[in-house]
Design a protein around this motif. Structure first.
Motif, mmCIF file in Angstrom:
data_model
loop_
_atom_site.group_PDB
_atom_site.id
_atom_site.type_symbol
_atom_site.label_atom_id
_atom_site.label_comp_id
_atom_site.label_asym_id
_atom_site.label_seq_id
_atom_site.Cartn_x
_atom_site.Cartn_y
_atom_site.Cartn_z
ATOM 1 N N TRP A 242 24.974 -36.709 7.348
ATOM 2 C CA TRP A 242 24.651 -35.738 6.377
ATOM 3 C C TRP A 242 25.593 -35.453 5.415
ATOM 4 O O TRP A 242 25.191 -35.343 4.300
ATOM 5 C CB TRP A 242 24.411 -34.256 7.156
ATOM 6 C CG TRP A 242 24.117 -33.141 6.298
ATOM 7 C CD1 TRP A 242 23.147 -32.815 5.449
ATOM 8 C CD2 TRP A 242 25.152 -32.358 5.775
ATOM 9 N NE1 TRP A 242 23.232 -31.726 4.600
ATOM 10 C CE2 TRP A 242 24.476 -31.170 4.878
ATOM 11 C CE3 TRP A 242 26.641 -31.929 6.243
ATOM 12 C CZ2 TRP A 242 25.222 -30.133 4.372
ATOM 13 C CZ3 TRP A 242 27.232 -30.823 5.692
ATOM 14 C CH2 TRP A 242 26.584 -29.849 4.766
ATOM 15 N N TYR A 243 27.046 -35.216 5.734
ATOM 16 C CA TYR A 243 27.982 -34.899 4.749
ATOM 17 C C TYR A 243 28.102 -36.161 3.828
ATOM 18 O O TYR A 243 28.146 -36.078 2.565
ATOM 19 C CB TYR A 243 29.371 -34.819 5.323
ATOM 20 C CG TYR A 243 30.402 -34.633 4.328
ATOM 21 C CD1 TYR A 243 30.683 -33.454 3.945
ATOM 22 C CD2 TYR A 243 31.132 -35.507 3.868
ATOM 23 C CE1 TYR A 243 31.531 -32.912 2.884
ATOM 24 C CE2 TYR A 243 32.347 -35.228 3.024
ATOM 25 C CZ TYR A 243 32.372 -33.995 2.397
ATOM 26 O OH TYR A 243 33.475 -33.664 1.552
ATOM 27 N N LEU B 176 25.253 -27.009 6.203
ATOM 28 C CA LEU B 176 24.031 -27.746 7.048
ATOM 29 C C LEU B 176 23.199 -26.947 7.912
ATOM 30 O O LEU B 176 22.027 -26.951 7.795
ATOM 31 C CB LEU B 176 24.611 -28.691 8.157
ATOM 32 C CG LEU B 176 24.045 -29.638 8.994
ATOM 33 C CD1 LEU B 176 22.975 -30.281 8.211
ATOM 34 C CD2 LEU B 176 24.884 -30.475 9.680
ATOM 35 N N GLU B 177 23.871 -25.744 8.526
ATOM 36 C CA GLU B 177 23.286 -24.859 9.476
ATOM 37 C C GLU B 177 22.136 -24.072 8.753
ATOM 38 O O GLU B 177 21.182 -23.445 8.772
ATOM 39 C CB GLU B 177 24.062 -23.917 10.077
ATOM 40 C CG GLU B 177 24.917 -24.706 11.224
ATOM 41 C CD GLU B 177 26.115 -23.736 11.725
ATOM 42 O OE1 GLU B 177 26.012 -22.533 11.514
ATOM 43 O OE2 GLU B 177 26.642 -24.312 12.508
ATOM 44 N N GLU C 242 26.118 -34.909 17.819
ATOM 45 C CA GLU C 242 26.231 -34.154 16.800
ATOM 46 C C GLU C 242 27.287 -34.479 15.518
ATOM 47 O O GLU C 242 26.991 -34.436 14.388
ATOM 48 C CB GLU C 242 26.919 -32.681 17.313
ATOM 49 C CG GLU C 242 25.611 -31.672 18.191
ATOM 50 C CD GLU C 242 25.722 -32.210 19.464
ATOM 51 O OE1 GLU C 242 25.242 -31.730 20.373
ATOM 52 O OE2 GLU C 242 26.497 -33.020 19.951
ATOM 53 N N PHE D 188 26.439 -34.865 11.568
ATOM 54 C CA PHE D 188 27.308 -34.160 10.573
ATOM 55 C C PHE D 188 27.855 -35.114 9.778
ATOM 56 O O PHE D 188 27.801 -35.039 8.342
ATOM 57 C CB PHE D 188 28.481 -33.284 11.181
ATOM 58 C CG PHE D 188 29.114 -32.690 10.223
ATOM 59 C CD1 PHE D 188 29.013 -31.795 9.447
ATOM 60 C CD2 PHE D 188 30.404 -33.484 9.800
ATOM 61 C CE1 PHE D 188 29.867 -31.384 8.353
ATOM 62 C CE2 PHE D 188 31.316 -32.993 8.910
ATOM 63 C CZ PHE D 188 31.056 -31.718 8.101
ATOM 64 N N GLN D 189 28.459 -36.122 10.222
ATOM 65 C CA GLN D 189 28.954 -37.222 9.370
ATOM 66 C C GLN D 189 27.940 -37.855 8.431
ATOM 67 O O GLN D 189 28.297 -38.012 7.112
ATOM 68 C CB GLN D 189 29.725 -38.350 10.125
ATOM 69 C CG GLN D 189 31.115 -37.832 10.775
ATOM 70 C CD GLN D 189 32.200 -37.577 9.931
ATOM 71 O OE1 GLN D 189 32.145 -37.948 8.670
ATOM 72 N NE2 GLN D 189 32.883 -36.583 10.244
ATOM 73 N N ILE E 58 23.216 -28.623 16.416
ATOM 74 C CA ILE E 58 24.543 -28.469 15.456
ATOM 75 C C ILE E 58 25.159 -27.204 15.141
ATOM 76 O O ILE E 58 26.286 -26.786 15.370
ATOM 77 C CB ILE E 58 24.135 -28.877 14.086
ATOM 78 C CG1 ILE E 58 23.942 -30.439 13.843
ATOM 79 C CG2 ILE E 58 25.287 -28.524 12.985
ATOM 80 C CD1 ILE E 58 25.058 -31.268 13.836
ATOM 81 N N TRP F 270 27.163 -26.640 18.861
ATOM 82 C CA TRP F 270 27.988 -27.740 18.723
ATOM 83 C C TRP F 270 29.655 -27.052 18.647
ATOM 84 O O TRP F 270 29.677 -26.161 17.727
ATOM 85 C CB TRP F 270 28.017 -28.833 17.737
ATOM 86 C CG TRP F 270 29.160 -29.871 17.588
ATOM 87 C CD1 TRP F 270 29.723 -30.319 18.476
ATOM 88 C CD2 TRP F 270 29.503 -30.375 16.048
ATOM 89 N NE1 TRP F 270 30.770 -31.474 17.925
ATOM 90 C CE2 TRP F 270 30.368 -31.342 16.522
ATOM 91 C CE3 TRP F 270 29.113 -30.220 14.928
ATOM 92 C CZ2 TRP F 270 31.215 -32.261 15.668
ATOM 93 C CZ3 TRP F 270 29.767 -30.905 13.957
ATOM 94 C CH2 TRP F 270 30.655 -31.950 14.010
ATOM 95 N N ARG G 28 29.811 -27.136 7.730
ATOM 96 C CA ARG G 28 29.040 -27.155 8.694
ATOM 97 C C ARG G 28 27.883 -25.934 8.400
ATOM 98 O O ARG G 28 26.648 -26.159 8.330
ATOM 99 C CB ARG G 28 29.171 -26.894 10.118
ATOM 100 C CG ARG G 28 28.057 -26.946 11.301
ATOM 101 C CD ARG G 28 28.596 -27.026 12.554
ATOM 102 N NE ARG G 28 29.451 -26.075 12.973
ATOM 103 C CZ ARG G 28 29.823 -25.740 14.114
ATOM 104 N NH1 ARG G 28 29.575 -26.748 15.321
ATOM 105 N NH2 ARG G 28 30.892 -24.860 14.596
ATOM 106 N N ALA H 41 34.179 -30.516 9.590
ATOM 107 C CA ALA H 41 32.913 -30.037 9.900
ATOM 108 C C ALA H 41 32.950 -28.290 9.870
ATOM 109 O O ALA H 41 31.966 -27.487 9.444
ATOM 110 C CB ALA H 41 32.838 -30.359 11.295
ATOM 111 N N GLY I 160 32.211 -28.356 17.522
ATOM 112 C CA GLY I 160 32.861 -28.782 16.126
ATOM 113 C C GLY I 160 33.830 -30.130 16.533
ATOM 114 O O GLY I 160 34.596 -30.595 15.747
#
Length: 809
Positions: free
Chosen positions: A613-614, A576-577, A606, A610-611, A593, A596, A573, A569, A598
């Protein structure tokens, strides 16, 4: 009681009342006898087995041979089915028990010849090792011979009786572990198959070179001069390109689980930084989760000394653990110990193949696979001078590859001289660094990073296992076998394996399957180092702790083993942000996010966002170029993704849209939209209620009954998530095709403080017993999930929660 009633009901389902009662009685009666006295022929003197409150045995015996026999007996008491199914997998005899479902595995194992290799290695072992294996087999067979009641419920359900245990049954487990941990020939197949779709330059983006700042366990490890060159530079892709279709089809046909990402964490802290002044060692191997656990905790005390730790049912040795003087543990090196060779058939005679010295006949053998409830299957196995022809496991090999080519496997684990079991015997007796390295020199396969810690405060490490010395190439692609250009010249001597110069009393050492050595090391270990996600976090925590000067202890080791801060992350991240929110709700999600910390905690949404999205980002960036090849390559692939996003953004352009060029930011935006749609469909509209722990629940599957309708849930364990992800020290890995359930995690957590003789701290994800009615079937699961450790103590007297069994000659 619920599991008891359910198991009895399952066994008696469909039977009349009397038959059901009889079946229930047989299941109950199949529990082993843990108290009293039992005769065990072959013992030199009485041996005592006292189990603690979690069923961990302390074996007290008059000799090391008697201890090995008693260990075989208690392994059989608690894990007989696990031992049976593993030896049958290794021998390619699974279909005899489960029918046609086992044929794919049997064909593969018979082609490899794992059991033949295990039998061949017996001729190279010392007399003591052979005697130790024989004693262990006598213990297992003694259990089978003396048992008055029925066998464990799997044998009852499958109407199967085990054959007597043989020494080769023990050795084939070592081969199976090597197979489970080797990934390079699958990587060769993936590379070769993608060469049919991508130019070499694009392929290099998917396997980028190590970063300059990548964490390396032994930087500058070049203390050995001389030796044969082990190969440098890339393999010529010509031979691989001509077999791209064959490689893709073979990769799909292999009956192997994807083991990318499997590995371990280990670190050792010198006494200068510990509260006790002795060294600390912490180890947690990461394997596919299963019921029962891969490991079995045990302690053995004889006049030769005390040894305790994690054993593997089938082996008469403590694999990871300690004695009074030292502790040891392992991580997977992922050394490239195998090569695929493209063999050309003799155009004049397809029963022969070409070599630098002309045409040779294949070595051939007919394997007969017995199939329960069906006709026996005859399998023709061919071997070349390099090894077995693995492409023969494909029924469509000629159709896919065209006439004239096959793939053969060269692998160090198939060599007849394999003395790895002797390393286990030697480690139990080692008193110092010299004794440790002498034992490790006998460790042949698989390649492992062996760590050392002692009561004097010293630490060290050495790579265990044998590496091939190649005439040319780096082992990354199938190589031409007909001209000898890439043949093996021999094996690297153990004395030239990477190692610390000796044991040191300062600092710390760590490895989390990251790069072991840098380019200054003169021999090829592998072209495919794993990422350094976990290694970076471990190094940062230990660097900070040792710099602050606060003495480290067992609890500090346990906390680090359970650290859930995601380096994955932290790396991705920011991408993503940077996504512009499409609506107000997405803006709230992105704000969460950004706030977060992390940590991949189970009670937060969160980590799940993240997972998802990745995972979607990997698909959006790679799937269009890779096409059908994406299935073989997908996964975390953090090094490839980091390289592409930073240095090769052309991958982000969608090849299906000719009228525009997409950026990596566009892909990040599209990945967020599709992942949020997926999460809403699966977990509900309110993102605040999403929980990473709910999504990442762990299923510890039983082999083979997990898939059995109605009863699989009785033999497998499902537990809540303890959090973590593929980039956390507390690892939790999901399968690419089964998000986000945890399928691989710490198969054992172990911590040793060498100042406390006769004490060890460890935990399993299941329990000691594989019997679903045993109180020790899953009594460690909650402790494991919550990050706790169980204390094994030699000096603890028999008392509440303990049982005592005396084995008499």
């Amino acid at each position: 009681m619920g599991r008891l009633l359910a198991t009895l009901a399952a066994v008696g389902f469909g039977l009349g009342l009397g038959a059901a009662a009889l079946a229930g009685f047989l299941v109950w009666a199949s529990l082993p006898m843990l108290e009293g006295e039992i005769r065990l022929a072959g013992l030199g003197a009485p041996a005592r087995v006292s189990r603690d409150e979690l069923g961990v045995p302390l074996i007290e015996a008059a000799s090391e041979r008697d201890a090995a026999m008693a260990l075989g007996f208690v392994h059989a008491q608690d894990r007989l089915w696990q031992m049976e199914i593993n030896r049958r997998i290794g021998a390619g005899r699974l279909a005899e028990v489960v029918g046609e479902r086992g044929l794919a595995v049997d064909r593969f194992m018979r082609t490899l010849g794992l059991y033949r290799a295990a039998e061949a290695s017996l001729d190279h072992l010392s007399a003591e090792a052979l005697d130790r294996l024989a004693a262990y087999a006598e213990g297992v067979n003694g259990f089978l011979a003396q048992r008055a009641g029925p066998l464990p419920p799997e044998f009852l359900l499958l109407r199967h009786r085990p054959e007597p245990w043989r020494p080769a049954d023990s050795l084939v487990l070592i081969k199976l572990m090597a197979l489970d941990l080797v990934s390079s020939w699958r990587s060769e197949l993936t590379r070769a198959s993608l060469l049919g779709r991508l130019p070499p330059a694009a392929l290099a983006d998917l396997w980028p070179p190590p970063r300059p700042d990548e964490v390396t366990t032994l930087p500058g490890a070049a203390q050995w001069a001389g030796g044969l060159p082990s190969g440098a530079g890339s393999t010529d892709p010509a031979a691989a390109i001509e077999t791209a279709a064959l490689a893709e089809a073979l990769g799909a046909a292999l009956p192997l689980a994807d083991n990318a990402g499997l590995g371990s964490n280990i670190w050792a802290v010198a006494g200068a930084h510990t509260a006790s002044g002795a060294a600390l060692l912490a180890n947690d191997p990461h394997l596919g989760l299963a019921t029962p656990a891969h490991w079995y905790l045990a302690a053995m005390r004889t006049p030769a000394g005390t040894v305790m730790g994690a054993t593997l049912p089938a082996l008469p040795a403590v694999v990871i653990g300690r004695n009074e003087h030292i502790a040891w543990g392992f991580t997977n090196t992922a050394g490239d110990t195998d090569d695929l060779f493209v063999e050309r058939l003799d155009p004049a005679d397809p029963d022969r193949y070409l070599t630098p010295d002309g045409s040779r006949p294949f070595l051939r053998r007919d394997e007969v696979i017995e199939v329960r409830g069906g006709e026996a299957v005859h399998l023709l196995v061919r071997e070349t001078r390099h090894g077995p022809v693995v492409s023969d496991i494909m029924t469509r090999a000629a159709e896919v590859a065209g006439e004239g080519r096959v793939l053969a496997l060269a692998w160090t684990a198939l060599l007849p001289e394999d003395r790895t079991i002797e390393a286990g015997i030697g480690l139990a007796r080692a008193r110092d660094w010299d004794g440790f390295t002498r034992a490790i020199a006998l460790f042949h396969s698989p390649t492992q990073n062996a760590f050392y810690a002692d009561a004097e405060g010293r630490i060290g490490m050495v790579m265990a296992g044998r590496l091939p010395l190649r005439r040319a190439g780096d082992g990354s692609l199938p190589a031409p076998g007909w001209d000898g250009s890439h043949d093996w010249l021999g094996l690297l001597p153990a004395a030239e394996n990477p190692a610390t110069p000796g044991a040191t009393a300062a600092g710390f050492l760590q490895n989390a399957n990251n790069r072991l050595v840098d380019d200054r090391y003169p021999h090829l270990v592998t072209a495919d180092w794993n990422d350094d996600l976990r290694a970076r976090r471990i190094t940062a925590v230990l660097d900070a702790a040792t710099a602050e000067g606060a003495p480290l202890d067992i609890d500090a080791m346990r906390r680090l083993q359970n650290d859930r801060l995601s380096t994955l992350a932290a790396d991705f991240r920011p991408r993503l942000e940077a996504v512009a929110p499409a609506d107000a709700e997405t803006a709230l999600i992105l704000a969460a996010i950004a706030a977060w910390d992390g940590a991949a905690m189970p009670d937060r949404p969160e980590p799940l966002v993240f997972q998802a999205w990745y995972r979607s980002l990997v698909r959006h960036v790679l799937a269009d170029e890779l096409g059908e090849g994406f299935a073989a390559f997908r996964g975390i692939r953090s090094e490839a993704m980091r390289h592409i996003l930073e240095q090769a953004p052309g991958w982000c352009d969608d090849v299906a849209t000719a009228d525009r060029t997409e950026s990596c930011g566009d892909m990040a935006t599209a990945a967020l939209a599709s992942s949020l749609d997926e999460l809403r469909a699966t977990y509900g509209a309110d993102w605040r209620s999403w929980r990473w722990g709910e999504a990442s629940r762990a299923r510890l599957a039983h082999r083979p009954l997990d898939a059995a309708p109605g009863i699989g849930r009785l033999f497998s364990i499902v537990t809540g998530s303890g959090g973590g992800d593929a980039g956390t020290v507390h690892v939790a890995r999901y399968a690419a095709d089964m998000p986000y359930a945890t399928v691989a995690a710490a198969s054992l957590r172990l911590v040793a403080d060498l100042a406390r003789s006769g004490t060890l701290h460890a935990i399993l994800p299941t329990g000691q017993s594989g019997h679903p009615l045993s109180p020790h079937f899953s009594d460690q699961t909650g402790l494991w999930r919550n990050g706790e450790l169980h204390t094994l103590e030699i000096a603890q007297p028999v008392g509440r929660g303990r049982s005592e069994l005396v084995l008499r000659p």
